[in-house]
Design a protein around this motif. Structure first.
Motif, PDB file in Angstrom:
ATOM      1  N   CYS A 269      45.236  38.703  51.541  1.00  9.83           N
ATOM      2  CA  CYS A 269      45.785  37.486  50.944  1.00  9.83           C
ATOM      3  C   CYS A 269      46.003  36.418  52.007  1.00  9.83           C
ATOM      4  CB  CYS A 269      47.095  37.789  50.236  1.00  9.83           C
ATOM      5  SG  CYS A 269      47.823  36.364  49.405  1.00  9.83           S
ATOM      6  N   HIS A 271      47.834  33.596  51.498  1.00 14.65           N
ATOM      7  CA  HIS A 271      48.847  32.688  50.964  1.00 14.65           C
ATOM      8  C   HIS A 271      49.609  31.962  52.067  1.00 14.65           C
ATOM      9  CE1 HIS A 271      52.109  30.964  48.773  1.00 14.65           C
ATOM     10  NE2 HIS A 271      52.991  31.770  49.301  1.00 14.65           N
ATOM     11  N   ASN A 281      46.025  29.042  45.192  1.00 11.33           N
ATOM     12  CA  ASN A 281      45.203  28.931  43.981  1.00 11.33           C
ATOM     13  C   ASN A 281      45.755  29.744  42.823  1.00 11.33           C
ATOM     14  OD1 ASN A 281      43.439  27.276  45.305  1.00 11.33           O
ATOM     15  ND2 ASN A 281      41.845  28.803  45.604  1.00 11.33           N
ATOM     16  N   CYS A 282      46.096  31.013  43.082  1.00 11.47           N
ATOM     17  CA  CYS A 282      46.560  31.876  41.997  1.00 11.47           C
ATOM     18  C   CYS A 282      47.916  31.426  41.482  1.00 11.47           C
ATOM     19  CB  CYS A 282      46.604  33.328  42.464  1.00 11.47           C
ATOM     20  SG  CYS A 282      47.682  33.606  43.901  1.00 11.47           S
ATOM     21  N   CYS A 286      48.036  30.434  37.364  1.00 11.61           N
ATOM     22  CA  CYS A 286      48.526  31.478  36.462  1.00 11.61           C
ATOM     23  C   CYS A 286      49.283  30.873  35.279  1.00 11.61           C
ATOM     24  CB  CYS A 286      49.432  32.452  37.212  1.00 11.61           C
ATOM     25  SG  CYS A 286      50.065  33.787  36.159  1.00 11.61           S
ATOM     26  N   ILE A 291      52.696  35.481  38.852  1.00 11.70           N
ATOM     27  CA  ILE A 291      52.423  35.558  40.289  1.00 11.70           C
ATOM     28  C   ILE A 291      53.503  34.795  41.041  1.00 11.70           C
ATOM     29  CG2 ILE A 291      50.710  35.170  42.084  1.00 11.70           C
ATOM     30  CD1 ILE A 291      48.568  35.135  39.958  1.00 11.70           C
ATOM     31  N   ILE A 300      52.058  40.276  41.929  1.00  8.80           N
ATOM     32  CA  ILE A 300      51.814  40.042  40.509  1.00  8.80           C
ATOM     33  C   ILE A 300      52.635  41.026  39.701  1.00  8.80           C
ATOM     34  CG2 ILE A 300      50.073  39.978  38.693  1.00  8.80           C
ATOM     35  CD1 ILE A 300      47.999  39.263  40.757  1.00  8.80           C
ATOM     36  N   CYS A 305      51.717  39.769  33.388  1.00  8.08           N
ATOM     37  CA  CYS A 305      50.303  39.390  33.446  1.00  8.08           C
ATOM     38  C   CYS A 305      49.625  39.643  32.106  1.00  8.08           C
ATOM     39  CB  CYS A 305      49.603  40.187  34.546  1.00  8.08           C
ATOM     40  SG  CYS A 305      47.814  39.942  34.625  1.00  8.08           S
ATOM     41  N   GLU A 310      42.008  34.406  35.668  1.00  7.58           N
ATOM     42  CA  GLU A 310      41.782  33.165  36.402  1.00  7.58           C
ATOM     43  C   GLU A 310      42.111  33.310  37.874  1.00  7.58           C
ATOM     44  OE1 GLU A 310      42.251  29.293  33.786  1.00  7.58           O
ATOM     45  OE2 GLU A 310      44.110  30.441  33.755  1.00  7.58           O
ATOM     46  N   CYS A 311      43.141  34.095  38.186  1.00  6.69           N
ATOM     47  CA  CYS A 311      43.528  34.265  39.587  1.00  6.69           C
ATOM     48  C   CYS A 311      42.411  34.918  40.391  1.00  6.69           C
ATOM     49  CB  CYS A 311      44.814  35.080  39.681  1.00  6.69           C
ATOM     50  SG  CYS A 311      44.731  36.683  38.831  1.00  6.69           S
ATOM     51  N   CYS A 315      40.451  33.306  43.612  1.00  8.74           N
ATOM     52  CA  CYS A 315      40.895  33.868  44.891  1.00  8.74           C
ATOM     53  C   CYS A 315      39.770  33.772  45.921  1.00  8.74           C
ATOM     54  CB  CYS A 315      41.314  35.322  44.709  1.00  8.74           C
ATOM     55  SG  CYS A 315      41.914  36.077  46.242  1.00  8.74           S
ATOM     56  N   ILE A 320      42.643  39.377  45.259  1.00 11.86           N
ATOM     57  CA  ILE A 320      42.913  39.697  43.862  1.00 11.86           C
ATOM     58  C   ILE A 320      41.581  40.024  43.191  1.00 11.86           C
ATOM     59  CG2 ILE A 320      43.821  38.872  41.671  1.00 11.86           C
ATOM     60  CD1 ILE A 320      45.641  37.012  43.154  1.00 11.86           C
TER      61      ILE A 320
END
Length: 651
Positions: A269, A271, A281-282, A286, A291, A300, A305, A310-311, A315, A320
């Motif tokens: 990740c 992040h 992005n995620c 979401c 998330i 997550i 969820c 989309e995540c 990613c 993910i």
């Protein structure tokens, strides 16, 4: 591989070529029946009793054959819909290659999505005004443990359920694990004559329940309320909706399987690093708020969820990954569809990706309209919102002339639209599209009149993770690309440009790069870069103290992207004492220029000279200097008995 495929032409309304299916799919087919679900059902029973792995080419009557299997005490057969997706069409006579492809796909073993058990014991909280909630609570009290949180001053006349007053401060969780924070909470006191009394109010109360019924009619208490399991909401003025709500709530008692739609690899990740935020992005995409940041990575909540995917589509690092189905299983289905279609004599297949709503549209178009064209192969997924640029490009690389995604009214569209723009930049404008049609007739009209470009002549089989799939597919689709492909902003591929005049080679960017795209050289001041590993997360740009880094979204398809290249380098400085190389020459000279003779700590020549020494020599020089910073106070003299006697005046 199935032992046998049972074919039925549904009262002669479709043409099935059992020999072509058998030869191209490598499986045994029965003769073509006409009424397998009625007059010829004995044949189906015979096959199910004596052979394993039976697949019946009829989806419409699946319940009939499943009940038959229960009566016979055998395993349920598999099912594949060849009629609505291929046989019932204006071009049904030419649909044999598509029928063979769909039959071959049905034989592929599919991975089981991991899941976790969710237990709901039926504790239910109904929120709303008393005139609506009390009646509903009375009806549900026989099957659920009901608590009403009334938002007005109404008082109940029944003790079949609990009642409290208050205002919801926050609501979190999902089915089997809701957590409510309540302010101004008052509990009903049932004792005494006349109306019920109420306790004093208090803030910050916490309660838990399995099911929440929201009849407030206001803003939903959770994000994406339609996707939050166990959270049921209706307009308090709609009696029919409330009745439906009561029925749904009564079914939410027991143990349920919750699919674990996505998997997170925390080490990949991007992040954040060192409290500097990089990729989000995620978090931004979401729809359910499942998330959340968790230090340098994200986490997550699988209970919240909803599995839109989309995540995973956005990613950049593949931290993910989607598991329902995984990308490898999806690519296997695409590969077998395209390969079998060509083996059966087809030339330029089109892929139509759709969900359950799209499947219903296809059935309606087949029964009452023109049906799908013979070269349009449908591929059904649970959701299509996670079908990203990697899958779109892989479809073209497999040899499909077009890849279209059919959206439904409830499809999350943000990621799809963003991913389509990226796929167009990599694979070209032709051959990829989103279809937003709710009318089956309009859908088929669009497909029959659609421009169909030539497919890739030499189909390839992209493998690996989503980044590797995209790269392999892009190379197949752009065989003569001499320059990197220009990509839109926020693309997950690219390079960085370094202003060498501003860069001091402090290498802060190297220490924070989550993917290892930026690399230092332990032997000399040098900044190296491997473009294939760059995620365009922006951490290097954020941390650079000189603002010397710029992101360049692009996709370099040459082998140069797989090797390191030097972005900036300088001559190291030689220690004036031992000659060892250390630091950056320009940086040391700049420090000498600013501090030598001006800063009190470096006022003399000997002090300023320490700036030009390596670490070892600098320590030695400081240790032997008059103002040695390592020197402690002089050791006190040892006091003896003579010293004490010598100080006495009478001795």
């Amino acid at each position: 591989m199935a032992a046998k495929l049972l074919l039925c032409d549904c009262a002669g309304t479709q043409a099935l070529n059992s020999e072509l299916i058998s030869s191209t799919c490598g499986l045994e087919c029965s003769k073509v029946h006409t009424a397998l679900c009625t007059r010829e059902i004995r044949a189906a029973a015979e096959f199910m009793q004596h052979e394993d792995g039976i697949v019946i080419a009829c989806q419409q009557e699946a319940s009939v054959f499943s009940e038959l299997a229960d009566e016979l005490g055998v395993n349920h057969p598999g099912f594949v819909d060849l009629r609505d997706r291929a046989g019932w069409s204006e071009e049904g006579q030419d649909a044999s290659p598509k029928i063979a492809a769909l039959a071959a796909e049905a034989m592929l073993p599919q991975p089981v999505t991991p899941s976790v058990d969710v237990v709901s014991e039926g504790t239910c909280c109904i929120i709303g005004s008393g005139d609506v909630t009390f009646d509903l609570a009375q009806r549900l009290s026989a099957v659920l443990a009901v608590t009403v949180l009334t938002t007005d001053d109404a008082e109940p006349m029944s003790r079949d359920y609990d009642v409290v007053r208050g205002q919801i401060k926050s609501l979190s969780g999902a089915l089997g694990g809701f957590r409510l924070r309540i302010d101004n909470l008052q509990q009903l006191e049932p004792g005494g004559r006349g109306g019920f009394g109420w306790s004093g109010s208090r803030d910050g109360a916490v309660s838990r329940c399995d099911i929440v019924l929201d009849l407030t009619g206001g803003t939903p208490l959770v994000t994406a309320p339609d996707k939050r399991e166990g959270y049921l909401r209706a307009d308090p003025r709609d009696a029919v909706a409330i009745a439906a709500l009561a029925f749904d709530a009564a079914q939410l008692v027991g143990t349920f399987e919750k699919p674990l739609y996505v998997r997170v690899e925390e080490t990949l990740c991007a992040h954040s690093r060192a409290e500097q935020v990089g990729c989000s992005n995620c978090l931004d995409i979401c729809p359910t708020g499942a998330i959340t940041p968790a230090g340098e990575h994200v986490e997550i909540d699988p209970m919240i969820c909803a599995g839109c995917g989309e995540c995973a589509a956005l990613c950049p690092s593949t931290a993910i990954t989607y598991e329902d189905p995984p990308v490898s299983a999806l690519l296997s289905r695409m590969h077998i569809l395209a390969r079998t279609y060509r083996r059966a004599g087809g030339q330029a297949p089109r892929l139509l990706v759709h969900d359950g709503h799209g499947a219903q549209m296809i059935r309606m178009a087949a029964r009452f309209g023109r049906g799908l064209p013979a070269d349009v192969i449908p591929l059904e997924l649970g959701v299509v919102s996670g079908f990203g640029h990697a899958e779109m490009l892989a479809g073209l690389a497999h040899g499909f002339a077009r890849v279209d995604v059919l959206m439904s009214p409830k499809t999350e569209r943000d990621a799809l639209e963003r991913e389509l723009i990226l796929a167009h930049a990599i694979g070209g404008q032709e051959g990829l599209g989103l279809i937003d049609e709710a009318d089956p007739d309009a859908l088929t009209e669009l497909l029959y009149t659609q421009n169909v470009p030539a497919p890739l002549q030499d189909a390839v089989l992209p493998l690996g993770n989503r980044r590797q799939i995209s790269r392999l597919a892009a190379q197949a689709l752009n065989p003569e690309a001499a320059e990197p492909l220009t990509l839109p902003e926020n693309a997950p591929y690219g390079a960085i440009a370094v202003d060498t005049d501003a860069c001091t080679l402090c290498l802060s960017c190297v220490s924070l790069c989550p993917s290892g795209a930026l690399i230092d050289n332990p032997d000399m001041p040098q900044l190296n870069f491997q473009e294939d590993a760059c995620l365009q997360c922006g951490l290097c740009r954020t941390i650079c103290p000189e603002n010397a880094i710029t992101l360049v979204p692009q996709l370099n398809l040459s082998d140069d992207a797989l090797s390191q290249k030097v972005l900036n380098e300088e001559e190291p400085f030689a220690c004036v004492e031992c000659g060892a190389l250390f630091g950056v020459k320009s940086t040391v000279e700049r420090i000498m220029e600013k501090l030598s003779g001006t800063h009190p700590r470096f006022a003399t020549t000997e002090q300023a000279r320490m700036i030009q020494m390596c670490d070892d020599c600098r320590v030695q020089a400081q240790f032997h200097s008059q103002d040695n910073p390592f020197t402690s106070n002089p050791k006190p003299k040892v006091v003896t008995t003579d010293d004490y006697f010598g100080k006495r005046r009478d001795h």
